[in-house]
Design an enzyme around this catalytic site. Sequence first.
Site, mmCIF file in Angstrom:
data_model
loop_
_atom_site.group_PDB
_atom_site.id
_atom_site.type_symbol
_atom_site.label_atom_id
_atom_site.label_comp_id
_atom_site.label_asym_id
_atom_site.label_seq_id
_atom_site.Cartn_x
_atom_site.Cartn_y
_atom_site.Cartn_z
ATOM 1 N N GLU A 26 0.832 -1.213 0.000
ATOM 2 C CA GLU A 26 0.000 0.000 0.000
ATOM 3 C C GLU A 26 0.861 1.256 0.000
ATOM 4 O O GLU A 26 2.057 1.213 0.322
ATOM 5 C CB GLU A 26 -0.945 -0.002 1.205
ATOM 6 C CG GLU A 26 -0.234 0.021 2.551
ATOM 7 C CD GLU A 26 -1.103 0.593 3.679
ATOM 8 O OE1 GLU A 26 -1.638 1.700 3.500
ATOM 9 O OE2 GLU A 26 -1.210 -0.058 4.726
ATOM 10 N N LYS A 162 -4.038 -2.155 15.641
ATOM 11 C CA LYS A 162 -3.484 -1.381 16.747
ATOM 12 C C LYS A 162 -4.423 -1.298 17.925
ATOM 13 O O LYS A 162 -5.640 -1.316 17.761
ATOM 14 C CB LYS A 162 -3.219 0.036 16.274
ATOM 15 C CG LYS A 162 -2.111 0.116 15.288
ATOM 16 C CD LYS A 162 -1.452 1.460 15.379
ATOM 17 C CE LYS A 162 -0.121 1.396 14.698
ATOM 18 N NZ LYS A 162 -0.215 1.891 13.343
HETATM 19 N N1 PSU Z 1 -3.063 1.199 10.636
HETATM 20 C C1 PSU Z 1 -1.743 1.256 10.844
HETATM 21 N N2 PSU Z 1 -0.955 1.915 9.956
HETATM 22 C C2 PSU Z 1 -1.473 2.511 8.833
HETATM 23 C C3 PSU Z 1 -2.877 2.413 8.613
HETATM 24 C C4 PSU Z 1 -3.626 1.749 9.524
HETATM 25 O O1 PSU Z 1 -1.284 0.727 11.816
HETATM 26 O O2 PSU Z 1 -0.732 3.128 8.048
HETATM 27 C C5 PSU Z 1 -3.472 3.008 7.365
HETATM 28 C C6 PSU Z 1 -3.730 1.898 6.323
HETATM 29 O O3 PSU Z 1 -3.581 2.437 5.029
HETATM 30 C C7 PSU Z 1 -5.194 1.552 6.567
HETATM 31 C C8 PSU Z 1 -5.758 2.909 6.873
HETATM 32 O O4 PSU Z 1 -5.842 0.942 5.478
HETATM 33 O O5 PSU Z 1 -4.757 3.551 7.664
HETATM 34 C C9 PSU Z 1 -7.062 2.831 7.629
HETATM 35 O O6 PSU Z 1 -7.616 4.106 7.709
HETATM 36 P P1 PSU Z 1 -9.090 4.281 8.301
HETATM 37 O O7 PSU Z 1 -8.975 3.907 9.729
HETATM 38 O O8 PSU Z 1 -9.371 5.743 8.062
HETATM 39 O O9 PSU Z 1 -9.975 3.378 7.488
#
Ligand code: PSU
Length: 304
Positions: A26, A162
């Site tokens: 990604e 996390k």
């Molecule tokens: N969790 C992490 N590191 C990240 C992300 C999530 O520990 O970099 C990033 C990933 O790209 C994930 C996105 O798909 O954040 C999720 O964002 P949201 O919670 O807005 O859906």
Amino acid sequence: MTDLPISFTAEVRAALDQGRPVVALESTIITHGMPFPQNLEMARDVEAEIRAGGAVPATIAVIDGTIRIGLDDAALERFAQSPEGTVMKLSRADLAACVATGRTGATTVAATMICAALAGIRVFATGGIGGVHRGVEDTMDVSADLHELAQTAVTVVSAGAKAILDLPRTLELLETLGVPVIAVGQDALPAFWSRDSGLPAPLRMDDPAQIAASARMRRAMGLPGGQLVVNPIPEDAEIARAEIMPVVEQALADAAAQGIAAKDVTPFLLDRIYALTEGRSLVANTALVLNNARLAARIAAAGA
Ligand code: PSU
Ligand code: MN
């Protein structure tokens, strides 16, 4: 019928044509997940790790309205150095809009899965996935990553989710959505910086060949959707739960006090935790991404 604006690097195109293993990566982790220059170093190292594992890396992003499968070093550098607010954070909701309007965006787990599936790539390595946020009863904040796992056939290798998230609810929703959550090398669900979340993982497979076979079996049975592999962070890089939890609580309190919402929540929390741990969270984050890249290369080589 609109032609799909998608382009491949020569290396990725050749590997896919010859049926050699390819691992998707990604780009949101580069633009919204880590600061410069560590993000660039991580992006380069993770590609090298996948090559060392005998697979071809394909970092995915949208550049000027074209879905790019594989980024050259200049593109990696451009993303890593992009000023805040200039590169969209793309998920299922806005991927097509970004492409149609010729804009540039970094792909989250959900959007990377969609692009990987379009490209014929079945394995994807990342750090952490999005999930059900704490306080969901007030905010309805559930990452689109979870619903993507339910409908797009890509095996996603992560280090779990996390502790900024509500992990029991994240697991419950994944079960409801029919997403297999597969721990590697242990029974417990890992929690990103920590090896043990205190929750049991629903499934365990220690052999990458089993994970690949399980993906093939889903296809044979006509089951849509992917698999979530949860691979514990290496022991020497781990931050113990007792140590990280107060930091997480502080970051969550700061987000609430500043009224952070929607797409900004996850990047804000990552940045706060980085500051509060004086960079230690980032060292751990990099180590676990490399560890996931190694495993993903093996799963791809086993024919997922
Ligand atoms: N969790 C992490 N590191 C990240 C992300 C999530 O520990 O970099 C990033 C990933 O790209 C994930 C996105 O798909 O954040 C999720 O964002 P949201 O919670 O807005 O859906
Ligand atoms: Mn969200």
